[in-house]
Design a protein around this motif. Structure first.
Motif, PDB file in Angstrom:
ATOM      1  N   UNK A 130      -1.221   0.954 -14.610  1.00  0.00           N
ATOM      2  CA  UNK A 130      -0.590   0.659 -13.347  1.00  0.00           C
ATOM      3  C   UNK A 130      -1.429   0.364 -12.368  1.00  0.00           C
ATOM      4  N   UNK A 131      -1.428  -0.704 -11.657  1.00  0.00           N
ATOM      5  CA  UNK A 131      -2.208  -1.655 -10.797  1.00  0.00           C
ATOM      6  C   UNK A 131      -2.035  -0.591  -9.394  1.00  0.00           C
ATOM      7  N   UNK A 132      -3.497  -0.490  -8.990  1.00  0.00           N
ATOM      8  CA  UNK A 132      -3.598   0.020  -7.628  1.00  0.00           C
ATOM      9  C   UNK A 132      -4.157  -0.983  -6.535  1.00  0.00           C
ATOM     10  N   UNK A 159       0.905  -1.347   0.053  1.00  0.00           N
ATOM     11  CA  UNK A 159      -0.065  -0.100  -0.081  1.00  0.00           C
ATOM     12  C   UNK A 159       0.671   1.327  -0.052  1.00  0.00           C
ATOM     13  N   UNK A 160       0.244   2.414  -0.425  1.00  0.00           N
ATOM     14  CA  UNK A 160       1.028   3.490  -0.304  1.00  0.00           C
ATOM     15  C   UNK A 160       1.849   4.060   0.730  1.00  0.00           C
ATOM     16  N   UNK A 161       1.336   3.913   2.002  1.00  0.00           N
ATOM     17  CA  UNK A 161       1.752   4.198   3.305  1.00  0.00           C
ATOM     18  C   UNK A 161       3.017   3.315   3.366  1.00  0.00           C
ATOM     19  N   UNK A 196       5.959   3.441  -6.403  1.00  0.00           N
ATOM     20  CA  UNK A 196       6.311   2.398  -7.356  1.00  0.00           C
ATOM     21  C   UNK A 196       6.053   2.852  -8.680  1.00  0.00           C
ATOM     22  N   UNK A 197       4.857   3.636  -9.148  1.00  0.00           N
ATOM     23  CA  UNK A 197       4.605   3.859 -10.405  1.00  0.00           C
ATOM     24  C   UNK A 197       5.440   4.745 -10.927  1.00  0.00           C
ATOM     25  N   UNK A 198       6.137   5.963 -10.217  1.00  0.00           N
ATOM     26  CA  UNK A 198       7.246   6.786 -10.816  1.00  0.00           C
ATOM     27  C   UNK A 198       8.283   5.743 -11.045  1.00  0.00           C
ATOM     28  N   UNK A 199       8.934   4.774  -9.880  1.00  0.00           N
ATOM     29  CA  UNK A 199      10.075   4.233 -10.147  1.00  0.00           C
ATOM     30  C   UNK A 199      10.192   3.055 -11.138  1.00  0.00           C
ATOM     31  N   UNK A 253      -7.263  -2.022  -2.957  1.00  0.00           N
ATOM     32  CA  UNK A 253      -6.948  -1.067  -1.755  1.00  0.00           C
ATOM     33  C   UNK A 253      -7.722   0.290  -1.717  1.00  0.00           C
ATOM     34  N   UNK A 254      -8.940   0.166  -1.762  1.00  0.00           N
ATOM     35  CA  UNK A 254      -9.777   1.310  -1.899  1.00  0.00           C
ATOM     36  C   UNK A 254      -9.710   2.174  -0.622  1.00  0.00           C
ATOM     37  N   UNK A 255     -10.206   3.479  -0.985  1.00  0.00           N
ATOM     38  CA  UNK A 255     -10.440   4.581   0.238  1.00  0.00           C
ATOM     39  C   UNK A 255     -11.437   4.294   0.663  1.00  0.00           C
ATOM     40  N   UNK A 256     -11.841   4.822   2.037  1.00  0.00           N
ATOM     41  CA  UNK A 256     -12.987   4.643   2.529  1.00  0.00           C
ATOM     42  C   UNK A 256     -14.160   5.197   1.749  1.00  0.00           C
TER      43      UNK A 256
END
Length: 334
Positions: free
Chosen positions: A275-277, A58-60, A81-84, A288-291
């Protein structure tokens, strides 16, 4: 899945905070010409796919220890990871990477960790200050590249940047804003769940592209891409990540708007990837959805609307002139 000239492994990626250093889908399982290889090879699966596996963590987790704590305040952070992945795929060590809407500096941080030099432009000083702090942290962690952030309006790149940079940039990585407010962060309270850190500024400065309607956003982004085209060196490319968003329940097709802006700026689309989320676990996607994303989908389905979670970012790859996808692949594979 669409076969293109980019090899992406459908495999788990180590946490970027591990001692081995930064890792992306392009560098997870392959030994290349340098310490940051540009292609991962899946031992038992399809290769050369247009799918970027960029959310195994996850992003964090991707940012933990690598970015300063204040970074979470930005309302629309790109996954590191997308930028990398983009940087490792389209550049070599020592190349110059540019982000005209740098935000907290994700593109710049991942570039300097991969041994590239990086330059960013950021309109709002608040985010530019955080980007500076993130670059400083990257250098304390041994990043070999050099990075800098310029405060200014990216729609005026020709006036903002020195002409010595014309024709010097190997790769542009950026993402347009999705509106003045996004999902941000949430905290529970006595009156329910409250949003915070969900806007670019307090609304008094409308200069940010996020405050324009879609036609205005496309016009401004066209100006930005036109300036980026001047900066590109021969063979350089522009990578833009974008996803649709919902307005009054309807999808707004931002990826197609990005392509239109690129074409109007004199650029040619050469690839379209995703790019997978979501994470890939045992052959399945783990969302990995937000609330608020989850809440919106549940409410829609309760009303009989077959809405689904958005599981990926569209990745639009553009180049100057008539450069084709096969020519881009030849440069990367060489």
């Amino acid at each position: 899945m669409v076969l293109v000239a980019r090899r992406t492994a459908i495999a788990a990626i180590p946490d970027p905070d591990d001692a081995q250093g930064p890792t992306s889908a392009t560098s997870a399982a392959n030994t290349g010409r340098d310490e940051h290889p540009r292609a991962a090879v899946a031992p038992h699966g399809p290769q050369r796919l247009s799918v970027w596996v960029t959310a195994q963590q996850a992003g964090p987790s991707q940012r933990r220890g690598r970015y300063v704590r204040e970074s979470v305040q930005h309302p629309a952070r790109m996954l590191p990871a997308i930028a990398a992945h983009a940087i490792a795929s389209y550049t070599e060590q020592g190349d110059l990477v540019f982000d005209p809407m740098a935000g907290i500096g994700t593109t710049l941080v991942e570039a300097v960790h991969l041994g590239r030099d990086a330059l960013g432009v950021e309109y709002e000083s608040r985010w530019a200050d955080i980007a500076d702090a993130n670059l400083a942290r990257a250098h304390t962690r041994g990043a070999a590249g050099h990075g800098a952030v310029i405060r200014g309006d990216a729609t005026l790149l020709s006036a903002l940047l020195p002409t010595v940079l014309h024709g010097q940039v190997a790769l542009v990585v950026t993402s347009p804003p999705y509106g003045p407010t996004v999902h941000g962060l949430v905290r529970p309270g006595a009156d329910g769940v409250a949003k915070f850190d969900n806007s670019y500024n307090d609304g008094t400065d409308k200069g940010n592209l996020a405050y324009r309607n879609l036609p205005g956003l496309v016009d401004g982004f066209t100006d930005i891409l036109r300036g980026c085209a001047t900066l590109l060196r021969p063979g350089g490319v522009v990578v833009v990540t974008a996803r649709p968003w919902r307005k009054h329940g309807e999808l707004v097709d931002l990826p197609s708007a990005v392509i239109a802006a690129g074409t109007a700026a004199g650029l040619v689309p050469i690839e379209r990837c995703i790019a997978l989320l979501t994470a890939v676990r045992d052959g399945h996607l783990v969302a990995r959805p937000s609330f608020f994303q989850l809440q919106q989908v549940r409410r829609a389905r309760a009303l009989g609307v077959p809405m689904h979670l958005i599981a990926h970012e569209d990745v639009i790859v553009l180049a100057k002139g008539s450069r084709s996808a096969s020519e881009a692949a030849g440069q990367v594979a060489a």
